[in-house]
Design a protein around this motif. Structure first.
Motif, PDB file in Angstrom:
ATOM      1  N   ASN A 176       0.839  -1.193   0.000  1.00 14.58           N
ATOM      2  CA  ASN A 176       0.000   0.000   0.000  1.00 14.58           C
ATOM      3  C   ASN A 176       0.879   1.249   0.000  1.00 14.58           C
ATOM      4  O   ASN A 176       1.767   1.390   0.854  1.00 14.58           O
ATOM      5  CB  ASN A 176      -0.907   0.031   1.236  1.00 14.58           C
ATOM      6  CG  ASN A 176      -2.196  -0.725   1.014  1.00 14.58           C
ATOM      7  OD1 ASN A 176      -3.010  -0.359   0.181  1.00 14.58           O
ATOM      8  ND2 ASN A 176      -2.376  -1.803   1.759  1.00 14.58           N
ATOM      9  N   HIS A 178       1.066   5.310   0.490  1.00 10.33           N
ATOM     10  CA  HIS A 178       0.313   6.341   1.214  1.00 10.33           C
ATOM     11  C   HIS A 178       1.004   7.690   1.086  1.00 10.33           C
ATOM     12  O   HIS A 178       2.242   7.780   1.069  1.00 10.33           O
ATOM     13  CB  HIS A 178       0.223   5.996   2.708  1.00 10.33           C
ATOM     14  CG  HIS A 178      -0.667   4.848   3.019  1.00 10.33           C
ATOM     15  ND1 HIS A 178      -1.955   4.992   3.474  1.00 10.33           N
ATOM     16  CD2 HIS A 178      -0.450   3.506   2.945  1.00 10.33           C
ATOM     17  CE1 HIS A 178      -2.497   3.811   3.671  1.00 10.33           C
ATOM     18  NE2 HIS A 178      -1.603   2.887   3.352  1.00 10.33           N
ATOM     19  N   GLY A 185       4.726   6.951   2.070  1.00 11.41           N
ATOM     20  CA  GLY A 185       5.057   5.800   2.887  1.00 11.41           C
ATOM     21  C   GLY A 185       4.563   4.546   2.196  1.00 11.41           C
ATOM     22  O   GLY A 185       3.631   4.588   1.389  1.00 11.41           O
ATOM     23  N   TYR A 187       3.343   0.592   3.021  1.00 12.75           N
ATOM     24  CA  TYR A 187       2.891  -0.309   4.081  1.00 12.75           C
ATOM     25  C   TYR A 187       2.735  -1.718   3.523  1.00 12.75           C
ATOM     26  O   TYR A 187       2.152  -1.913   2.446  1.00 12.75           O
ATOM     27  CB  TYR A 187       1.554   0.180   4.641  1.00 12.75           C
ATOM     28  CG  TYR A 187       1.028  -0.622   5.803  1.00 12.75           C
ATOM     29  CD1 TYR A 187       1.550  -0.450   7.077  1.00 12.75           C
ATOM     30  CD2 TYR A 187       0.002  -1.550   5.620  1.00 12.75           C
ATOM     31  CE1 TYR A 187       1.058  -1.176   8.154  1.00 12.75           C
ATOM     32  CE2 TYR A 187      -0.482  -2.290   6.685  1.00 12.75           C
ATOM     33  CZ  TYR A 187       0.050  -2.085   7.951  1.00 12.75           C
ATOM     34  OH  TYR A 187      -0.441  -2.821   9.007  1.00 12.75           O
ATOM     35  N   PRO A 189       0.894  -4.978   4.065  1.00 16.49           N
ATOM     36  CA  PRO A 189      -0.261  -5.456   4.842  1.00 16.49           C
ATOM     37  C   PRO A 189      -0.065  -6.851   5.433  1.00 16.49           C
ATOM     38  O   PRO A 189      -0.559  -7.130   6.522  1.00 16.49           O
ATOM     39  CB  PRO A 189      -1.406  -5.430   3.824  1.00 16.49           C
ATOM     40  CG  PRO A 189      -0.752  -5.458   2.493  1.00 16.49           C
ATOM     41  CD  PRO A 189       0.545  -4.751   2.641  1.00 16.49           C
ATOM     42  N   VAL A 193       3.575  -3.828   8.711  1.00 17.65           N
ATOM     43  CA  VAL A 193       4.636  -2.878   9.044  1.00 17.65           C
ATOM     44  C   VAL A 193       4.781  -1.845   7.944  1.00 17.65           C
ATOM     45  O   VAL A 193       4.461  -2.093   6.772  1.00 17.65           O
ATOM     46  CB  VAL A 193       5.994  -3.583   9.251  1.00 17.65           C
ATOM     47  CG1 VAL A 193       5.927  -4.544  10.427  1.00 17.65           C
ATOM     48  CG2 VAL A 193       6.437  -4.313   7.989  1.00 17.65           C
ATOM     49  N   TRP A 194       5.286  -0.678   8.323  1.00 18.41           N
ATOM     50  CA  TRP A 194       5.702   0.332   7.368  1.00 18.41           C
ATOM     51  C   TRP A 194       7.130   0.018   6.962  1.00 18.41           C
ATOM     52  O   TRP A 194       7.988  -0.228   7.815  1.00 18.41           O
ATOM     53  CB  TRP A 194       5.623   1.726   7.976  1.00 18.41           C
ATOM     54  CG  TRP A 194       4.223   2.184   8.228  1.00 18.41           C
ATOM     55  CD1 TRP A 194       3.494   2.032   9.361  1.00 18.41           C
ATOM     56  CD2 TRP A 194       3.375   2.865   7.288  1.00 18.41           C
ATOM     57  NE1 TRP A 194       2.242   2.566   9.207  1.00 18.41           N
ATOM     58  CE2 TRP A 194       2.138   3.089   7.943  1.00 18.41           C
ATOM     59  CE3 TRP A 194       3.540   3.298   5.974  1.00 18.41           C
ATOM     60  CZ2 TRP A 194       1.078   3.741   7.318  1.00 18.41           C
ATOM     61  CZ3 TRP A 194       2.484   3.942   5.345  1.00 18.41           C
ATOM     62  CH2 TRP A 194       1.273   4.159   6.015  1.00 18.41           C
TER      63      TRP A 194
END
Length: 247
Positions: A176, A178, A185, A187, A189, A193-194
């Motif tokens: 993902n 963002h 950023g 992520y 899933p 964690v980032w």
């Protein structure tokens, strides 16, 4: 991680070049230092994430050629990810030698590039059969929205809708993307964690080390204070015993 097959898979590809396929277009890597910063950051993040995936090739700013011969067109994506072709270093990306186009490309749009990113490259990458195409407007001034994604459906791109939390999900990467206050950023899933670049991780480690040092210093101060109080209490009791014996 292996969610699809985008063409035939071969372990490695030859990298010989000729005058017809130059290794550089003579253009700078990016328009500004900020663009370079985020391109490098994302490349490092993805390299770390796919480090244990043996067949994934990740690159950026490499010359990519769509067909063999003088009618070929060339483009140099800021980020490209291609599964099933091995991690071998390449000087150019020739689709006919690799056996497939990349699975994911991302461009970091600028004042100079955003119109071509939204028009020419959308058509070109779709014609090449690249399953996903993402864009990020570093300056947040030129694209309709600073973070955009396109997914190939029946030979044409459709725009990826944001998730409920505002992120754009890449089915190809299973990640993902963002918008953050100071950039973007990523992520993961499945891991929850980032993702971090090596520099990010080093900063976090340094912060944790500083926190541990501060905690250790605080414990040492508390222990010293407790010892001092205990010694004072022992001295007080000794004085009290002495006084009682002499009374």
């Amino acid at each position: 991680m292996e969610k699809h097959s985008n063409g035939r898979q071969i372990p490695f590809a030859p990298t010989e070049t000729a005058d017809l396929y130059p290794e550089s277009d003579g253009k700078p890597m990016a328009e500004t230092d900020l663009h370079i910063q985020w391109i490098i950051w994302l490349r490092q993040v993805l390299e770390g994430y796919f480090r244990q995936t043996p067949d994934v090739y990740l690159s950026g700013n490499i010359m990519m050629y769509d067909i063999e011969g003088p009618l070929r067109t060339a483009v140099s994506p800021d980020i490209l990810v291609s599964f099933g072709i091995g991690k071998k270093a390449r000087r150019t990306y020739k689709v006919w030698e690799e056996g497939k186009p990349p699975d994911f490309v991302m461009e970091f749009s600028s004042k100079r590039s955003y119109q071509n990113d939204l028009e020419g490259k959308v058509a070109h990458y779709a014609e090449m059969g690249i399953p996903e195409y993402f864009l990020y407007d570093v300056d947040r001034r030129y694209l309709p929205t600073p973070l955009m994604g396109f997914r190939l459906v029946e030979d044409a791109y459709i725009e990826v809708d944001p998730d409920d939390d505002g992120g754009l999900y890449s089915e190809i990467l299973n990640l993902n993307f963002h918008l953050l206050d100071d950039g973007i950023g990523v992520y993961a899933p499945d891991e929850g964690v980032w993702l971090q670049s090596p520099a990010d991780a080093a900063i976090v480690r340094a912060e944790h080390a500083e926190t541990r040092a501060e905690q250790a210093e605080t414990r040492a101060e508390l222990e010293a204070e407790a010892r001092q109080k205990a010694e004072e209490e022992i001295l007080r009791l000794q004085e009290e015993i002495t006084r009682l014996k002499s009374s």
